[in-house]
Design a protein around this motif. Structure first.
Motif, PDB file in Angstrom:
ATOM      1  N   MET A   1      48.811  27.170  71.829  1.00  9.83           N
ATOM      2  CA  MET A   1      49.501  28.306  71.241  1.00  9.83           C
ATOM      3  C   MET A   1      50.329  27.806  70.062  1.00  9.83           C
ATOM      4  SD  MET A   1      48.578  30.922  73.065  1.00  9.83           S
ATOM      5  CE  MET A   1      49.784  32.178  72.688  1.00  9.83           C
ATOM      6  N   SER A   2      50.436  28.650  69.047  1.00 15.07           N
ATOM      7  CA  SER A   2      51.187  28.208  67.865  1.00 15.07           C
ATOM      8  C   SER A   2      51.934  29.373  67.233  1.00 15.07           C
ATOM      9  CB  SER A   2      50.247  27.584  66.827  1.00 15.07           C
ATOM     10  OG  SER A   2      49.409  28.569  66.259  1.00 15.07           O
ATOM     11  N   GLY A   3      52.942  28.989  66.473  1.00 11.40           N
ATOM     12  CA  GLY A   3      53.635  29.925  65.607  1.00 11.40           C
ATOM     13  C   GLY A   3      53.675  29.334  64.218  1.00 11.40           C
ATOM     14  N   VAL A   4      53.238  30.088  63.229  1.00 13.92           N
ATOM     15  CA  VAL A   4      53.216  29.625  61.841  1.00 13.92           C
ATOM     16  C   VAL A   4      54.116  30.546  61.031  1.00 13.92           C
ATOM     17  CG1 VAL A   4      51.795  29.325  59.785  1.00 13.92           C
ATOM     18  CG2 VAL A   4      50.925  28.616  62.013  1.00 13.92           C
ATOM     19  N   TYR A   5      55.003  29.948  60.222  1.00 16.19           N
ATOM     20  CA  TYR A   5      55.952  30.727  59.444  1.00 16.19           C
ATOM     21  C   TYR A   5      55.931  30.233  57.999  1.00 16.19           C
ATOM     22  CZ  TYR A   5      57.468  31.192  64.281  1.00 16.19           C
ATOM     23  OH  TYR A   5      57.493  31.386  65.643  1.00 16.19           O
ATOM     24  N   VAL A   6      55.695  31.161  57.081  1.00 18.70           N
ATOM     25  CA  VAL A   6      55.688  30.843  55.662  1.00 18.70           C
ATOM     26  C   VAL A   6      56.911  31.485  55.026  1.00 18.70           C
ATOM     27  CG1 VAL A   6      54.439  31.019  53.483  1.00 18.70           C
ATOM     28  CG2 VAL A   6      53.172  30.711  55.625  1.00 18.70           C
ATOM     29  N   ILE A   7      57.805  30.648  54.519  1.00 24.08           N
ATOM     30  CA  ILE A   7      58.996  31.136  53.841  1.00 24.08           C
ATOM     31  C   ILE A   7      58.713  31.191  52.343  1.00 24.08           C
ATOM     32  CG2 ILE A   7      61.447  30.732  53.396  1.00 24.08           C
ATOM     33  CD1 ILE A   7      61.518  29.178  56.056  1.00 24.08           C
ATOM     34  N   LEU A   8      59.012  32.340  51.728  1.00 18.96           N
ATOM     35  CA  LEU A   8      58.668  32.569  50.332  1.00 18.96           C
ATOM     36  C   LEU A   8      59.881  32.433  49.419  1.00 18.96           C
ATOM     37  CD1 LEU A   8      56.389  35.727  50.685  1.00 18.96           C
ATOM     38  CD2 LEU A   8      55.668  33.358  50.457  1.00 18.96           C
ATOM     39  N   SER A   9      59.610  32.054  48.203  1.00 21.06           N
ATOM     40  CA  SER A   9      60.598  32.063  47.132  1.00 21.06           C
ATOM     41  C   SER A   9      59.868  32.350  45.839  1.00 21.06           C
ATOM     42  CB  SER A   9      61.321  30.716  47.037  1.00 21.06           C
ATOM     43  OG  SER A   9      62.233  30.710  45.954  1.00 21.06           O
ATOM     44  N   GLU A  10      60.316  33.385  45.112  1.00 22.98           N
ATOM     45  CA  GLU A  10      59.677  33.811  43.874  1.00 22.98           C
ATOM     46  C   GLU A  10      58.180  34.058  44.085  1.00 22.98           C
ATOM     47  OE1 GLU A  10      60.630  31.020  40.823  1.00 22.98           O
ATOM     48  OE2 GLU A  10      62.752  31.561  40.799  1.00 22.98           O
ATOM     49  N   SER A  11      57.888  34.720  45.199  1.00 24.34           N
ATOM     50  CA  SER A  11      56.526  35.182  45.522  1.00 24.34           C
ATOM     51  C   SER A  11      55.524  34.048  45.750  1.00 24.34           C
ATOM     52  CB  SER A  11      56.008  36.117  44.430  1.00 24.34           C
ATOM     53  OG  SER A  11      56.831  37.241  44.310  1.00 24.34           O
TER      54      SER A  11
ATOM     55  N   LYS B   1      57.268  28.541  49.816  1.00 22.43           N
ATOM     56  CA  LYS B   1      58.302  27.521  49.642  1.00 22.43           C
ATOM     57  C   LYS B   1      58.275  26.531  50.795  1.00 22.43           C
ATOM     58  CE  LYS B   1      63.338  26.980  49.361  1.00 22.43           C
ATOM     59  NZ  LYS B   1      64.643  27.692  49.408  1.00 22.43           N
ATOM     60  N   THR B   2      58.171  27.065  52.006  1.00 22.60           N
ATOM     61  CA  THR B   2      58.215  26.232  53.207  1.00 22.60           C
ATOM     62  C   THR B   2      57.174  26.719  54.203  1.00 22.60           C
ATOM     63  OG1 THR B   2      60.602  25.890  52.909  1.00 22.60           O
ATOM     64  CG2 THR B   2      59.696  25.403  55.074  1.00 22.60           C
ATOM     65  N   TYR B   3      56.507  25.746  54.850  1.00 21.33           N
ATOM     66  CA  TYR B   3      55.481  26.064  55.837  1.00 21.33           C
ATOM     67  C   TYR B   3      55.890  25.386  57.144  1.00 21.33           C
ATOM     68  CZ  TYR B   3      50.761  26.505  57.878  1.00 21.33           C
ATOM     69  OH  TYR B   3      49.688  26.812  58.670  1.00 21.33           O
ATOM     70  N   LEU B   4      56.341  26.198  58.093  1.00 22.97           N
ATOM     71  CA  LEU B   4      56.800  25.694  59.385  1.00 22.97           C
ATOM     72  C   LEU B   4      55.781  26.044  60.453  1.00 22.97           C
ATOM     73  CD1 LEU B   4      59.101  24.466  61.189  1.00 22.97           C
ATOM     74  CD2 LEU B   4      59.966  26.820  61.413  1.00 22.97           C
TER      75      LEU B   4
ATOM     76  N   ASN C   1      64.934  29.635  64.354  1.00 20.17           N
ATOM     77  CA  ASN C   1      65.980  30.617  64.638  1.00 20.17           C
ATOM     78  C   ASN C   1      66.591  31.194  63.360  1.00 20.17           C
ATOM     79  OD1 ASN C   1      65.676  30.297  67.387  1.00 20.17           O
ATOM     80  ND2 ASN C   1      67.310  28.763  67.568  1.00 20.17           N
ATOM     81  N   SER C   2      66.562  30.410  62.264  1.00 20.47           N
ATOM     82  CA  SER C   2      67.155  30.877  61.012  1.00 20.47           C
ATOM     83  C   SER C   2      66.382  32.044  60.400  1.00 20.47           C
ATOM     84  CB  SER C   2      67.230  29.728  60.006  1.00 20.47           C
ATOM     85  OG  SER C   2      65.938  29.376  59.525  1.00 20.47           O
ATOM     86  N   LEU C   3      65.160  32.255  60.871  1.00 14.16           N
ATOM     87  CA  LEU C   3      64.359  33.363  60.355  1.00 14.16           C
ATOM     88  C   LEU C   3      64.905  34.717  60.807  1.00 14.16           C
ATOM     89  CD1 LEU C   3      60.785  31.912  60.988  1.00 14.16           C
ATOM     90  CD2 LEU C   3      62.033  31.963  58.822  1.00 14.16           C
ATOM     91  N   GLY C   4      65.645  34.716  61.896  1.00 18.83           N
ATOM     92  CA  GLY C   4      66.160  35.974  62.420  1.00 18.83           C
ATOM     93  C   GLY C   4      65.124  36.713  63.242  1.00 18.83           C
ATOM     94  N   GLU C   5      65.421  37.961  63.533  1.00 22.23           N
ATOM     95  CA  GLU C   5      64.516  38.777  64.333  1.00 22.23           C
ATOM     96  C   GLU C   5      63.381  39.318  63.465  1.00 22.23           C
ATOM     97  OE1 GLU C   5      64.534  39.358  67.631  1.00 22.23           O
ATOM     98  OE2 GLU C   5      66.189  37.900  67.726  1.00 22.23           O
TER      99      GLU C   5
END
Length: 361
Positions: free
Chosen positions: A292-302, A305-308, A343-347
């Motif tokens: 099982m996995s969770g993938v999170y892509v944080i964006l900046s200027e479309s 920026k970060t791939y967690l 956790n910094s991503l919020g809900e």
């Protein structure tokens, strides 16, 4: 005889243009529906005479320059300046980089099945702020009057507010086309002529096959259910939207960055499920057998920026999933740091997506 009279009328009108004070496109946008326009000395009027009547009520730089061009000896070039009386179409686009305005004016006329004509004029500019104005008038040949066609004021609603689009009125044929430009993609709305008005837009995305191929490679898309709907949402609140696509059965969804190139950010396919966060998008679910996995892509200027990524595998001895391990932009990080970033991503939240159907071959 009429051609000579038209030339003299246009010449007299052109000589008086310098005395007019131009209105702004904002003024036309806000008030064009409030005024009918009388068309003088011509019945039926041709496209240039209709534009001249419009110019007398709503004087603009592009309208003035178009009429000056029409009475000059210059030949139109099918690109920047066109006066095509036969097909009922005119265009003025400034090709002088030192000109005082970058306005582009297009106008055309359709024959309506009730014996009237539909006259359309669109004026656009890039500076000091982008703006497109599209006006429609019913032309009654008996009264020689242009009456605002208020029912067409909401013909087109942009997919995303305050973003660039261009109205292309027909010189040949009857279809009206509106193109929206979003960096790496163009969304085209093609309106067919129904005898009275442009209607039933056929909407396409020019690089939809690229989007579909990226999704199929990573999420095992079903060829029986390709993407048939789209929506726009601004995940990182920078004014540039991200593209969201969805299949007809709503089982497959994908989110793309489109500012510079088309980049698949996250998707949903029945085994992995989309989640939206402030400034981020991701998916959770299966990453293979007993994984099982969770993938999170944080964006900046479309852009990404970060791939967690958080991965948890099944432990047969414990008969459960072990604590997640984390990587950040492909490099392993501590579990403590991974949890903090997660956790910094919020809900998660569900964006208010307005789905629009695509014309898919």
């Amino acid at each position: 005889m009429k051609k000579c009279f038209l030339f003299l009328t246009m010449m007299a009108f052109a000589l008086g243009l310098s005395a007019q004070s131009d209105v702004t496109l904002e003024q036309i946008r806000d008030h064009w529906q409030s005024k009918s326009i009388n068309v003088e000395d011509a019945s039926p009027a041709n496209i240039l005479e209709l534009v001249s009547a419009f110019q007398q009520v709503w004087p603009t730089y592009s309208g003035r320059e178009l009429i000056k061009f029409a009475v000059s000896d210059e030949e139109y070039d099918n690109n920047d300046k066109v006066v095509d009386l036969k097909n009922g179409y005119v265009k003025y686009s400034e090709d002088d980089p030192d000109a005082e305005s970058d306005e582009i004016l297009d106008a055309c006329v359709w024959n309506r099945k009730n014996g009237h004509k539909l006259f359309a004029v669109t004026i656009s500019r890039m500076t000091p702020s982008e703006l497109v104005v599209l006006c429609f008038y019913d032309y009654d040949l008996k009264t020689n009057t242009l009456t605002p066609e208020k029912s067409l004021n909401d013909l087109f609603t942009p997919s995303f507010p305050s973003y660039r689009y261009r109205v292309l009125l027909p010189q040949v044929g009857k279809n009206l086309v509106i193109n929206e430009y979003f960096g790496a993609i163009t969304i085209e709305h093609t309106y067919a002529w129904d005898g009275m008005k442009p209607s039933n837009p056929r909407i396409t995305i020019d690089r939809l096959d690229n989007c579909q191929a990226q999704f199929n490679a990573d999420y095992f898309g079903d060829e029986r259910h390709p993407f048939t709907q789209y929506a726009m949402t601004d995940i990182d609140h920078d004014g540039m939207p991200e593209l969201v696509l969805q299949s007809d059965n709503e089982e497959f969804r994908a989110v793309y960055a489109i500012a510079l190139t088309i980049d698949l950010l996250a998707g949903e396919n029945g085994m992995r499920f989309l989640s939206f966060y402030k400034n981020a998008v991701g998916h959770t679910g299966s990453c293979g057998a007993l994984c099982m996995s969770g993938v999170y892509v944080i964006l900046s200027e479309s852009s990404q920026k970060t791939y967690l990524m958080a991965v948890s595998e099944w432990d047969e001895q414990e008969e459960g999933y072990v604590e997640s391990s984390y990587t950040l932009n492909g490099k392993e990080i501590s579990r403590k740091e991974g949890i903090k970033l997660e956790n910094s991503l919020g809900e998660p939240y569900e964006p208010n997506l307005k789905w629009t159907k695509l014309a898919v071959e």
